[in-house]
Design an enzyme around this catalytic site. Structure first.
Site, PDB file in Angstrom:
ATOM      1  N   CYS A  69      -0.498   4.722  -5.844  1.00 25.10           N
ATOM      2  CA  CYS A  69      -1.719   4.333  -6.533  1.00 25.10           C
ATOM      3  C   CYS A  69      -2.623   5.562  -6.674  1.00 25.10           C
ATOM      4  O   CYS A  69      -2.367   6.620  -6.086  1.00 25.10           O
ATOM      5  CB  CYS A  69      -2.445   3.224  -5.771  1.00 25.10           C
ATOM      6  SG  CYS A  69      -3.215   3.779  -4.218  1.00 25.10           S
TER       7      CYS A  69
ATOM      8  N   HIS B   7      -7.690   5.856   3.879  1.00 31.67           N
ATOM      9  CA  HIS B   7      -8.296   4.609   4.357  1.00 31.67           C
ATOM     10  C   HIS B   7      -9.718   4.797   4.871  1.00 31.67           C
ATOM     11  O   HIS B   7     -10.407   3.827   5.164  1.00 31.67           O
ATOM     12  CB  HIS B   7      -7.448   4.023   5.494  1.00 31.67           C
ATOM     13  CG  HIS B   7      -6.052   3.698   5.084  1.00 31.67           C
ATOM     14  ND1 HIS B   7      -4.988   4.533   5.348  1.00 31.67           N
ATOM     15  CD2 HIS B   7      -5.538   2.635   4.422  1.00 31.67           C
ATOM     16  CE1 HIS B   7      -3.882   3.994   4.865  1.00 31.67           C
ATOM     17  NE2 HIS B   7      -4.184   2.854   4.297  1.00 31.67           N
TER      18      HIS B   7
ATOM     19  N   HIS C 264      -7.069  -2.937  11.102  1.00 29.63           N
ATOM     20  CA  HIS C 264      -6.657  -1.952  10.099  1.00 29.63           C
ATOM     21  C   HIS C 264      -7.703  -0.845  10.012  1.00 29.63           C
ATOM     22  O   HIS C 264      -8.909  -1.115  10.041  1.00 29.63           O
ATOM     23  CB  HIS C 264      -6.494  -2.629   8.734  1.00 29.63           C
ATOM     24  CG  HIS C 264      -5.836  -1.769   7.706  1.00 29.63           C
ATOM     25  ND1 HIS C 264      -6.518  -0.799   7.000  1.00 29.63           N
ATOM     26  CD2 HIS C 264      -4.544  -1.716   7.279  1.00 29.63           C
ATOM     27  CE1 HIS C 264      -5.685  -0.199   6.165  1.00 29.63           C
ATOM     28  NE2 HIS C 264      -4.474  -0.725   6.321  1.00 29.63           N
TER      29      HIS C 264
ATOM     30  N   GLU D  17      -8.896   0.928   7.658  1.00 29.45           N
ATOM     31  CA  GLU D  17      -9.879   0.792   6.576  1.00 29.45           C
ATOM     32  C   GLU D  17     -10.995  -0.162   6.972  1.00 29.45           C
ATOM     33  O   GLU D  17     -12.182   0.126   6.762  1.00 29.45           O
ATOM     34  CB  GLU D  17      -9.203   0.286   5.300  1.00 29.45           C
ATOM     35  CG  GLU D  17     -10.196   0.079   4.163  1.00 29.45           C
ATOM     36  CD  GLU D  17      -9.606  -0.654   2.971  1.00 29.45           C
ATOM     37  OE1 GLU D  17     -10.332  -1.465   2.363  1.00 29.45           O
ATOM     38  OE2 GLU D  17      -8.428  -0.418   2.641  1.00 29.45           O
TER      39      GLU D  17
ATOM     40  N   ASN E  70      -0.909  -3.201   2.369  1.00 25.73           N
ATOM     41  CA  ASN E  70      -0.686  -3.747   1.026  1.00 25.73           C
ATOM     42  C   ASN E  70       0.782  -4.076   0.795  1.00 25.73           C
ATOM     43  O   ASN E  70       1.109  -5.018   0.068  1.00 25.73           O
ATOM     44  CB  ASN E  70      -1.231  -2.795  -0.051  1.00 25.73           C
ATOM     45  CG  ASN E  70      -0.426  -1.529  -0.201  1.00 25.73           C
ATOM     46  OD1 ASN E  70       0.548  -1.477  -0.937  1.00 25.73           O
ATOM     47  ND2 ASN E  70      -0.829  -0.474   0.498  1.00 25.73           N
TER      48      ASN E  70
ATOM     49  N   SER F 261       1.679   3.297  -1.335  1.00 25.59           N
ATOM     50  CA  SER F 261       1.956   4.616  -0.753  1.00 25.59           C
ATOM     51  C   SER F 261       3.425   5.001  -0.844  1.00 25.59           C
ATOM     52  O   SER F 261       3.849   5.971  -0.215  1.00 25.59           O
ATOM     53  CB  SER F 261       1.515   4.635   0.724  1.00 25.59           C
ATOM     54  OG  SER F 261       0.140   4.396   0.848  1.00 25.59           O
TER      55      SER F 261
END
Length: 289
Positions: A12, A75, A125, A127, A227, A269
């Protein structure tokens, strides 16, 4: 054998940007470049960056020498950690994904206005840990309706108070909608900030469409990738014959038995060279079948 590869497969924008920034910086300095945790959630890419570009993941700031530099992972990192890095006098390159930065900024603004916030995402996580650090005391984290209930979040919300909602950028859009609907059904007034990135929503919707029309759905991505796991979950909901792999050698020799149509989608990723190897392995196995 018919192979349907998702158009949104591969890296991405945020991941591609982080890799590019890290490589460019590493070339410009003589000493090692570090990241706090892996730069992205793809072990193979992180290993290549370490071997070829001298970019090393560190779990703690104490592992980093004073004369080194730090690239902030895609992140993001907690607000205080970023301050500590700067206080230590280290050279800092912030490769936090712009979508993650947007979520951080929203939470920081809400905190400054003393507004309560619910972050929809995985509390462990990196992030989400980073996003939460921009909040104050009036903040909750939940990844499902079950967590909303287990943590008594609705009961904790003061009567008549609007709850502001932000989301982990890689969250399942369908889970996001489910949680918001549940809160509204329970008379919780919400103010929605849909911080799921466009790339995530596009991947999820396309992957579901592919999974519905194939005999086997393959999701390629790091096992530490949030993801990727969400892609696996939403595809498995519509096609039980959905599997998750990191690399091509994980494909069993008999995986294509009674299979004619295969779908392939990837986490944000997953590099193109791994995708090519998986497609090549599928084609070889189809000839051997």
């Amino acid at each position: 054998m018919n192979i349907i590869l998702a158009k949104h497969a591969g890296l991405c924008f945020g991941v591609r940007r982080a890799i590019s920034m890290a490589k460019k910086h590493a070339k410009s300095v003589d000493d090692k470049t570090y990241t706090i945790g892996p730069l992205i959630h793809n072990p193979q890419t992180v290993e290549l960056l370490q071997e070829k570009c001298d970019i090393h993941p560190a779990e703690e700031l104490t592992e980093i020498k004073d004369e080194s530099s730090v690239v902030v992972r895609s992140h993001g990192i907690p607000k205080q950690m970023l301050k500590d890095i700067k206080l230590k006098g280290l050279d800092v390159v912030d490769a936090t994904c712009p979508f993650v930065q947007q979520a951080q900024s929203i939470v920081e603004k809400l905190a400054a206005d003393n507004k309560p916030t619910l972050i929809i995402g995985d509390e462990n996580h990196p992030e989400v840990v980073g996003i939460k650090s921009y909040a104050k005391d009036d903040v909750w984290i939940a990844n499902s309706v079950a967590e909303i209930n287990f943590k008594n979040i609705i009961a904790d919300i003061s009567h008549g108070k609007v709850i502001n909602i932000v989301c982990q950028t890689t969250q399942s859009f369908f889970k996001f909608e489910e949680i918001v609907s549940y809160l509204n059904d329970n008379s919780v007034e919400t103010n929605i900030f849909n911080t799921i990135c466009d790339a995530t929503m596009n991947r999820q919707k396309e992957a579901i469409g592919i999974a519905r029309k194939v005999d086997l759905m393959i999701i390629i991505g790091g096992r530490n990738s949030s993801n990727t796991k969400k892609l696996l979950d939403i595809c498995h909901d519509v096609n039980e014959n959905t599997i998750h792999i990191e690399e091509e050698f994980e494909l069993a020799e008999n995986i294509l038995k009674n299979v004619r149509n295969i779908g392939v989608a990837t986490g944000a990723s997953t590099p193109s060279w791994i995708i090519r190897r998986v497609i090549t392995k599928i084609r070889r196995l189809s000839k051997d079948d």
